[in-house]
Scaffold this active site. Sequence first.
Site, mmCIF file in Angstrom:
data_model
loop_
_atom_site.group_PDB
_atom_site.id
_atom_site.type_symbol
_atom_site.label_atom_id
_atom_site.label_comp_id
_atom_site.label_asym_id
_atom_site.label_seq_id
_atom_site.Cartn_x
_atom_site.Cartn_y
_atom_site.Cartn_z
ATOM 1 C CG ASP A 87 -8.394 0.484 10.075
ATOM 2 O OD1 ASP A 87 -9.145 1.449 10.183
ATOM 3 O OD2 ASP A 87 -8.804 -0.678 9.949
ATOM 4 N N GLY A 126 0.775 -1.236 0.000
ATOM 5 C CA GLY A 126 0.000 0.000 0.000
ATOM 6 C C GLY A 126 0.804 1.283 0.000
#
Length: 178
Positions: A102, A43
Amino acid sequence: MKEDIKQIIYSEEVIKEKVDELGKRITEDFSGKNPIVIGVLKGANVFLSDLIRKINIPLIVDFIDVSSYGLSTETSGVVKINKDLDFSIEDKDILIVEDIIDSGLTLEYLLKNLKSRNPKTIRICSLLDKPERRRVDIKVDYIGFQIPDEFIVGYGIDYAEKYRNLPYIASLKEEVYR
Ligand code: IMP
Ligand code: MG
């Protein structure tokens, strides 16, 4: 691809300005150092590629590939190293570059693992942060944008390996991942 997008959250232009700003801060903070910049695959790849070109000091790039998510949208808390670093980080100044934090579980695992290799310092830079979702306490040194609890894709960030090549960051229509 475009038909799956709900809304563009950060345009190419807005991301570029933020990356410039982060690069300047990192350049100042790491002045006189030769850090190893560690991209967390896959990512962070797009963000890291843009960011390092805004950091104006000598540096080394390395990558680590960890997975926790599988193909779903919720963290499993189980982290696996798919590809380890190429270089020793002992006694080095480290900058970890992440796409998004997250729950923080992936980063918590990574930090513990990297600290056991005795680097001199470790700092963390994440393009995105979802503070509402945090389950562990982690100090992040550089944050691009804080976002609400919504699943996003683009600029390197995927859903089931798709959408990484979108040049912007966008939310997905719920029917795509529900
Ligand atoms: P954490 O362990 O829950 O902090 O998860 C971190 C990783 O989950 C990130 O590096 C991403 O790869 C992935 N992730 C978290 N939120 C999203 C999202 O909204 N879209 C896509 N991937 C996400
Ligand atoms: Mg990641």
